[in-house]
Design a protein around this motif. Sequence first.
Motif, PDB file in Angstrom:
ATOM      1  N   LEU A 145       0.828  -1.201   0.000  1.00 34.25           N
ATOM      2  CA  LEU A 145       0.000   0.000   0.000  1.00 34.25           C
ATOM      3  C   LEU A 145       0.866   1.257   0.000  1.00 34.25           C
ATOM      4  N   TRP A 146       2.035   1.143   0.570  1.00 37.01           N
ATOM      5  CA  TRP A 146       2.927   2.303   0.672  1.00 37.01           C
ATOM      6  C   TRP A 146       4.368   1.822   0.769  1.00 37.01           C
ATOM      7  N   SER A 147       5.247   2.535   0.117  1.00 35.04           N
ATOM      8  CA  SER A 147       6.686   2.335   0.283  1.00 35.04           C
ATOM      9  C   SER A 147       7.329   3.707   0.360  1.00 35.04           C
ATOM     10  N   LYS A 150     -13.358  12.068   6.308  1.00 31.10           N
ATOM     11  CA  LYS A 150     -12.271  12.146   5.333  1.00 31.10           C
ATOM     12  C   LYS A 150     -11.328  13.298   5.691  1.00 31.10           C
ATOM     13  N   PRO A 151     -10.466  13.067   6.692  1.00 24.65           N
ATOM     14  CA  PRO A 151      -9.545  14.133   7.098  1.00 24.65           C
ATOM     15  C   PRO A 151      -8.672  14.645   5.969  1.00 24.65           C
ATOM     16  N   CYS A 152      -8.401  13.826   4.953  1.00 25.68           N
ATOM     17  CA  CYS A 152      -7.563  14.284   3.839  1.00 25.68           C
ATOM     18  C   CYS A 152      -8.218  15.433   3.088  1.00 25.68           C
ATOM     19  N   GLU A 153      -9.544  15.571   3.202  1.00 26.52           N
ATOM     20  CA  GLU A 153     -10.259  16.637   2.504  1.00 26.52           C
ATOM     21  C   GLU A 153     -10.474  17.869   3.375  1.00 26.52           C
ATOM     22  N   THR A 154     -10.297  17.722   4.696  1.00 25.74           N
ATOM     23  CA  THR A 154     -10.599  18.825   5.611  1.00 25.74           C
ATOM     24  C   THR A 154      -9.378  19.342   6.364  1.00 25.74           C
ATOM     25  N   GLU A 175      -9.203  -3.667   5.888  1.00 26.65           N
ATOM     26  CA  GLU A 175     -10.023  -2.531   5.446  1.00 26.65           C
ATOM     27  C   GLU A 175      -9.646  -1.250   6.185  1.00 26.65           C
ATOM     28  N   GLY A 176      -9.123  -1.388   7.422  1.00 26.58           N
ATOM     29  CA  GLY A 176      -8.639  -0.223   8.151  1.00 26.58           C
ATOM     30  C   GLY A 176      -7.425   0.389   7.481  1.00 26.58           C
ATOM     31  N   PHE A 177      -6.549  -0.459   6.956  1.00 28.56           N
ATOM     32  CA  PHE A 177      -5.405   0.026   6.186  1.00 28.56           C
ATOM     33  C   PHE A 177      -5.895   0.791   4.954  1.00 28.56           C
ATOM     34  N   ASP A 178      -6.868   0.225   4.253  1.00 37.86           N
ATOM     35  CA  ASP A 178      -7.421   0.886   3.055  1.00 37.86           C
ATOM     36  C   ASP A 178      -7.954   2.267   3.404  1.00 37.86           C
ATOM     37  N   TYR A 179      -8.692   2.332   4.509  1.00 39.60           N
ATOM     38  CA  TYR A 179      -9.308   3.599   4.911  1.00 39.60           C
ATOM     39  C   TYR A 179      -8.248   4.663   5.203  1.00 39.60           C
ATOM     40  N   VAL A 180      -7.203   4.278   5.938  1.00 38.72           N
ATOM     41  CA  VAL A 180      -6.176   5.263   6.292  1.00 38.72           C
ATOM     42  C   VAL A 180      -5.558   5.879   5.042  1.00 38.72           C
ATOM     43  N   TYR A 181      -5.215   5.035   4.072  1.00 41.35           N
ATOM     44  CA  TYR A 181      -4.554   5.563   2.875  1.00 41.35           C
ATOM     45  C   TYR A 181      -5.517   6.283   1.943  1.00 41.35           C
ATOM     46  N   LYS A 187      -4.269   9.952   4.785  1.00 43.13           N
ATOM     47  CA  LYS A 187      -3.115  10.467   4.051  1.00 43.13           C
ATOM     48  C   LYS A 187      -2.473   9.332   3.270  1.00 43.13           C
ATOM     49  N   GLN A 188      -2.062   9.634   2.045  1.00 41.86           N
ATOM     50  CA  GLN A 188      -1.458   8.604   1.194  1.00 41.86           C
ATOM     51  C   GLN A 188       0.010   8.377   1.515  1.00 41.86           C
ATOM     52  N   ASP A 189       0.764   9.462   1.711  1.00 46.49           N
ATOM     53  CA  ASP A 189       2.201   9.324   1.951  1.00 46.49           C
ATOM     54  C   ASP A 189       2.436   9.270   3.453  1.00 46.49           C
ATOM     55  N   LEU A 190       2.338   8.052   3.998  1.00 44.03           N
ATOM     56  CA  LEU A 190       2.313   7.871   5.439  1.00 44.03           C
ATOM     57  C   LEU A 190       2.785   6.452   5.748  1.00 44.03           C
ATOM     58  N   CYS A 191       3.625   6.315   6.746  1.00 48.62           N
ATOM     59  CA  CYS A 191       3.970   4.981   7.227  1.00 48.62           C
ATOM     60  C   CYS A 191       2.923   4.582   8.262  1.00 48.62           C
ATOM     61  N   LEU A 192       2.060   3.643   7.897  1.00 44.57           N
ATOM     62  CA  LEU A 192       1.031   3.155   8.817  1.00 44.57           C
ATOM     63  C   LEU A 192       1.610   1.960   9.567  1.00 44.57           C
ATOM     64  N   ALA A 193       1.916   2.166  10.839  1.00 41.31           N
ATOM     65  CA  ALA A 193       2.546   1.127  11.649  1.00 41.31           C
ATOM     66  C   ALA A 193       1.517   0.562  12.616  1.00 41.31           C
ATOM     67  N   SER A 194       0.994  -0.611  12.271  1.00 42.62           N
ATOM     68  CA  SER A 194       0.200  -1.357  13.236  1.00 42.62           C
ATOM     69  C   SER A 194       1.189  -1.965  14.216  1.00 42.62           C
ATOM     70  N   ILE A 195       0.947  -1.775  15.509  1.00 44.91           N
ATOM     71  CA  ILE A 195       1.903  -2.243  16.507  1.00 44.91           C
ATOM     72  C   ILE A 195       1.182  -3.095  17.539  1.00 44.91           C
ATOM     73  N   SER A 196       1.902  -4.057  18.136  1.00 46.18           N
ATOM     74  CA  SER A 196       1.265  -4.950  19.094  1.00 46.18           C
ATOM     75  C   SER A 196       2.280  -5.425  20.123  1.00 46.18           C
ATOM     76  N   GLY A 197       1.897  -5.354  21.358  1.00 46.73           N
ATOM     77  CA  GLY A 197       2.725  -5.810  22.469  1.00 46.73           C
ATOM     78  C   GLY A 197       1.861  -5.802  23.707  1.00 46.73           C
ATOM     79  N   GLY A 198       2.143  -4.889  24.637  1.00 49.85           N
ATOM     80  CA  GLY A 198       1.225  -4.775  25.751  1.00 49.85           C
ATOM     81  C   GLY A 198       1.852  -4.338  27.047  1.00 49.85           C
ATOM     82  N   THR A 199       0.983  -4.277  28.044  1.00 58.31           N
ATOM     83  CA  THR A 199       1.350  -3.907  29.401  1.00 58.31           C
ATOM     84  C   THR A 199       2.447  -4.822  29.932  1.00 58.31           C
ATOM     85  N   ASP A 200       2.405  -6.086  29.533  1.00 55.97           N
ATOM     86  CA  ASP A 200       3.357  -7.082  30.036  1.00 55.97           C
ATOM     87  C   ASP A 200       4.795  -6.665  29.777  1.00 55.97           C
ATOM     88  N   ILE A 201       5.054  -5.982  28.651  1.00 58.78           N
ATOM     89  CA  ILE A 201       6.428  -5.574  28.318  1.00 58.78           C
ATOM     90  C   ILE A 201       6.523  -4.060  28.132  1.00 58.78           C
TER      91      ILE A 201
END
Length: 639
Positions: free
Chosen positions: A6-8, A364-368, A387-393, A397-411
């Motif tokens: 989706l983005w590089s 659509k924040p890209c329009e406002t 579909e969340g990735f699709d929506y973000v781009y 914003k199109q030129d954006l690093c979309l970083a889904s991240i996962s870990g938690g309170t444990d670490i």
Amino acid sequence: MSEAPLWSPSPERAAQTLIARFMAETGHKDYAALHRWSIEHSEDFWNRLWDFAGVRGSKGARTLVDGDRMLGAKWFPDGHLNFAENLLRDRDDSDAIAFWGEERIRRRLSRSDLHDLVSRLAQALRAAGVGKGDPVAGYLPNLPEGVAAMLATASIGAVWSSCSPDFGVQGVLDRFGQIAPKAFFCADGYLYGGKVFDSTEKVKEILAGLPGAPRCVTVSYTGSGAIVGESLEAFLAPFAPGAIAFEQVEFNHPLYILYSSGTTGVPKCIVHGTGGTLLQHLKEHQLHSDVRTGDRMFSFTTLGWMMWNWLVSGLASGATLLLYDGSPFVSRGRILFDFADAEGMTHFGTSAKFIDAIAKIKLKPCETHKLDKLRVMLSTGSPLVAEGFDYVYASIKQDLCLASISGGTDIVSCFVLGNPAGPVWRGEIQAKGLGLAVAVYDEDGRTLPSGKGELVCTRPFTAMPLGFWNDPDGAKYRAAYFERYAGVWRHGDWCEETAHGGLVIYGRSDAVLNPGGVRIGTAEIYRQVECLDEVLESLVIGQDWAGDVRVVLFVKLREGLALDEALAGRIKQQIRANTTPRHVPDKLLQVPDIPRTKSGKIVELAVRDVVHGRPVKNVEALANPEALAHFEGRVELLG
């Protein structure tokens, strides 16, 4: 998965990232090689990271002892440093914090202002008898004073723990009651959804229930409540700002006490170390998120979620913290994007649920909005569906690093997260964390080359907890993470490695459905159901039935809609067409609300207990415990 990313990043942009610089300095040509080196030569990696990030402190002679086993391994056992000293690097007029309390309150603290406030707070805490190793608690909105109180606590070698003011009295006592804080910071109230909430009575009840009669200090914020104990101004009055006497503590000295969600019992008190937390956050900010000096970091969080601790560490990389208190849906979901434009936000942290919610209302924040400074968007809290990735781009914003991240309170950090110099693939978390030997195991503890399994970590890492508070022999700690696979950290996520070296997480493994012996991740169903405009949210459980497990799906619909046969048929068809027949629910029911934790995570296990007639052990952990009543005694589930 899609055939193209989706983005590089452009070659120029990739070359400018801090991770590209780190790769060049360590002699690695790509992320895969860097990650492999960070695992196979972990002592070299963490030493190089310490130098790269300019950590203030002394490493000591040894980097790792007992590194051949996870339980008992110790990083930098001779090292000393101070966490607050590493976050308060500068004392100038540049912004340390910009704060918005919904649309009502705006405040700003320079780095000099923050330093002076921490200086006075540290002196006041010492005068109040707080010393190295003593717990200090914050029951606060996401205010600048919360950051300052934490830094002052860390500066003297004390231990910080916090909850947000939307926690009920028992929820706070279940947490702070276990650690008996010596000092207690609170506020007179907080904001949410355009309303002011008075905290006075809750604070009085909490103080009455806490052991040891902690010194109570109240921050005047909303003007809605009384001062309990003494005001912050009175607490600070005897002390003038000056140089801070940073206590040099052991690398493995306690810094934070965080809490498990508590939905299956009294919350566990997870103790995180000073040096390990700092190194891990510096790595995640600079290498995985490309946080540079002068960047402006935001994450929608409260002091009851580990993302607050993660965000605050941005000061150590020279970033400005953008703090927000209140509802993210003020101004019809636009206020956070207003904040982004007004403050030149470079990093926007939010939850997958927020992204889904604004997609549902077709924002659509890209329009406002301009969002011209925004480079990185971070999504966490639950799996971000494709579909969340699709929506973000398409809509943010199109030129954006979309970083889904996962870990938690444990670490207090992440196992899998972004790579700002690499591509973003639809529905995938980009990378395994550097220095983390992340793998996917089958039920017998074998690494899966493909397919779904348990997320594990097989080698020691710096952000492992020091242990649990009041767990002297470590029995609770071992049971929490090391009982399933001997000597291997089992995190509790059901996931799959991708061909691109990333991961897809399908939900919590303890909530995995098992109809007919086939394991199904809950996120696989949520992704399909929540594609439908009529459905706002959903929750799925496995109900024990006739010697097997049947899939039960609960849906929250748009206002005014009812779950009729036609809509039920469409939901089931959507699931069947895009997954397998086994994913299709045996029972489909409508509810007016979905219960969730304070950090916004839906609670499948609590609902499963209710459906099976078992008590929910700690309803105080829930943001909306009243929602559980909608799942209790449903006649539809009796046959």
